[in-house]
Design an enzyme around this catalytic site. Sequence first.
Site, PDB file in Angstrom:
ATOM      1  CE  LYS A   1      -7.402   2.205   1.983  1.00  0.00           C
ATOM      2  NZ  LYS A   1      -7.294   1.694   3.338  1.00  0.00           N
TER       3      LYS A   1
ATOM      4  CG  ASP B   1      -2.246   4.244  -1.382  1.00  0.00           C
ATOM      5  OD1 ASP B   1      -2.964   4.216  -2.397  1.00  0.00           O
ATOM      6  OD2 ASP B   1      -2.262   3.346  -0.515  1.00  0.00           O
TER       7      ASP B   1
ATOM      8  CG  ASP C   1      -2.637  -0.109  -2.716  1.00  0.00           C
ATOM      9  OD1 ASP C   1      -2.425   0.989  -2.161  1.00  0.00           O
ATOM     10  OD2 ASP C   1      -3.401  -0.970  -2.235  1.00  0.00           O
TER      11      ASP C   1
ATOM     12  CB  SER D   1      -0.951  -0.059   1.196  1.00  0.00           C
ATOM     13  OG  SER D   1      -1.850   0.998   1.173  1.00  0.00           O
ATOM     14  CG  HIS D   2       0.162   3.652   3.283  1.00  0.00           C
ATOM     15  ND1 HIS D   2      -0.782   2.649   3.379  1.00  0.00           N
ATOM     16  CD2 HIS D   2       0.673   3.799   4.508  1.00  0.00           C
ATOM     17  CE1 HIS D   2      -0.842   2.229   4.618  1.00  0.00           C
ATOM     18  NE2 HIS D   2       0.034   2.903   5.334  1.00  0.00           N
TER      19      HIS D   2
ATOM     20  CG  ASP E   1      -5.921   1.411  -1.199  1.00  0.00           C
ATOM     21  OD1 ASP E   1      -4.913   2.141  -1.094  1.00  0.00           O
ATOM     22  OD2 ASP E   1      -6.064   0.339  -0.559  1.00  0.00           O
ATOM     23  NE  ARG E   2      -3.660   4.510   3.303  1.00  0.00           N
ATOM     24  CZ  ARG E   2      -3.103   4.664   4.499  1.00  0.00           C
ATOM     25  NH1 ARG E   2      -2.380   5.738   4.748  1.00  0.00           N
ATOM     26  NH2 ARG E   2      -3.249   3.756   5.439  1.00  0.00           N
TER      27      ARG E   2
HETATM   28  C1  G1P Z   1      -3.967   1.811   8.474  1.00  0.00           C
HETATM   29  C2  G1P Z   1      -5.111   2.797   8.561  1.00  0.00           C
HETATM   30  C3  G1P Z   1      -6.399   2.099   8.208  1.00  0.00           C
HETATM   31  C4  G1P Z   1      -6.274   1.455   6.835  1.00  0.00           C
HETATM   32  C5  G1P Z   1      -5.043   0.566   6.760  1.00  0.00           C
HETATM   33  C6  G1P Z   1      -4.799   0.047   5.353  1.00  0.00           C
HETATM   34  O1  G1P Z   1      -4.181   0.761   9.394  1.00  0.00           O
HETATM   35  O2  G1P Z   1      -5.202   3.389   9.831  1.00  0.00           O
HETATM   36  O3  G1P Z   1      -7.443   3.016   8.239  1.00  0.00           O
HETATM   37  O4  G1P Z   1      -7.403   0.684   6.544  1.00  0.00           O
HETATM   38  O5  G1P Z   1      -3.894   1.292   7.168  1.00  0.00           O
HETATM   39  O6  G1P Z   1      -4.624   1.071   4.434  1.00  0.00           O
HETATM   40  P1  G1P Z   1      -3.537   0.716  10.864  1.00  0.00           P
HETATM   41  O7  G1P Z   1      -2.048   0.782  10.674  1.00  0.00           O
HETATM   42  O8  G1P Z   1      -4.025   1.948  11.583  1.00  0.00           O
HETATM   43  O9  G1P Z   1      -4.040  -0.562  11.465  1.00  0.00           O
HETATM   44 ZN    ZN Z   2      -3.197   1.563  -0.291  1.00  0.00          ZN
END
Ligand code: G1P
Ligand code: ZN
Length: 538
Positions: A374, A275, A277, A111-112, A279-280
């Site tokens: 998302k 981000d 991938d 992801s990010h 989704d953000r």
């Molecule tokens: C974090 C974000 C959460 C999101 C997840 C995946 O998770 O807070 O909202 O769904 O990344 O992108 P966390 O590290 O807080 O468990």
């Molecule tokens: Zn992501």
Amino acid sequence: MIDTIKTTPYMDQKMGTAGLRKKSKVVLQPNYFENFIQSIFNVISPQGKTYVIGGDGRFYNDIAIQKLIKMAAANGVKKLIVGQNGYLSTPASSNMILKNHTDGGFVLTASHNPGGENGDFGIKFATSTGGQCSAQVSERIFNETQNISEYKIMNSADVDLSQIGSQKLLDMEIEVVDPIKDYVKLMEGIFDFPAIRKLFAEGFTMRFDAMNAVTGPYAIEIFENVLGAAKGSVLNSTPKPDFGGLHPDPNLVYAKELVDIMYSDDAPDFGAANDGDGDRNMILGKKFFVTPSDSLAILTDNYAYIPAYKNGIFGVAKSMATSTAVARVAARHNIGYYEVPTGWKYFVNLMDSRRITFCGEESFGTGSSHIREKDGIWAILFWLNIIASSKKSVEEITMEHWKKYGRSYYLRFDFDGIKTDVANDLMKNLENKLPSLTGKTYGEFKIKLAEVFTYHDPVDNSSTSNGMRILTEDGSRIVFRLSGTSSSGATLRVYLEKLEHEKLREDPVAMVEGLLKIAFEVAEIRERTGKQKADIIT
Ligand code: G1P
Ligand code: ZN
């Protein structure tokens, strides 16, 4: 030829908030990736089934996807639908699962989180819902990883993923598809593209920062080619294995290039980022930032501008830690409203059962039931559609919203790299204290309720506890939880929210200062972690 390879288990393959996420070096250990994939196959019985696969293009994507393809063939999968060159954004993958009625899919992404050899790698597994597998399924997969002794893989040359079309590996069909085409069609069916095209034709300007990650090609096609934004509107548009050294998290800290442009004197009208991938999302106006919590509330309030939603929406949901701004919108529109634990998978049952249409999280995630993840580009198009239809700027839209509903000043404070047992003890200690906090007064705040948050899923009747919350009489909140996506150690997240109806243009940090003091005191953050302040504030 199918090889059966003997292996020994790794004990740390537990999926968190969003799949399995680890340092790349951990995933590079012998058989680490293979063990995890075989454990999934052992649980889902993939024989005769069809899956979608792709990734965000980060380091190891190319090697991992070949292993995944060869293991799928060896485990009797009937067909794989693969994004060209092994690329698929998370939203495009969810769309492909739903559109093709497949049995699920795999997205190779952290992801990010940063990529590269010293960055992170990850694997998300989705079911036929198009959303990530449930906590129950991930528990079963984790159990498999603890006992795995062998895996199956084809002993064959790598598959060419550069050409669109079908090929075979053993009895398995591999269809390489354009990762962008179907996604563009999906967006065209939701939003008023002619209105947005007209907006750009009239001189509206935007910058989108793809952060050298997977959405660059999607953004060029949609914003520049289809909608007519000026060439060069998309920044950092070529996906790179290490994201060009960027931390592909669209927030005010990491999307610095975009933020500098949007806060300069000749800023364009609109700024946005995604981000790794896709989704953000982050939304900016000229010298103006919209928090993700406000964005969810504003999109929900303005749904009638969007062709696909104009006849009405089901309810809306947010993660508990997200600000309560959207709750006030749901109440006024008289639609269903749900609060779920952190993790997109909790929204899936609510979408499938038509309880909600929109959902979002404070962590720059917003989406709707068009897919089961998302969707960064969807959120950006939603904003562009509102701007085009209302003829108002990002700032005007947001100010009007605050005047109507009040403003939830909201910030998240992250304390990173805490030892896991220190973090767990801190949470346990706080939990034991909660009953004694209710009714107490701290300065201007009187605590109405202090509790562990427990969610009862109305569809499958499961219960999940996630974090703790302290609610005050004036509508403010303090929320504590541990991150479920850290790739090493623990991260404590403290979310602060202060509701204001009059003072609408204050500094958020100053507005939540009183709440921050209470958070430090009740959770004994300094004493237990040695940290005097948060590592990152978003
Ligand atoms: C974090 C974000 C959460 C999101 C997840 C995946 O998770 O807070 O909202 O769904 O990344 O992108 P966390 O590290 O807080 O468990
Ligand atoms: Zn992501």
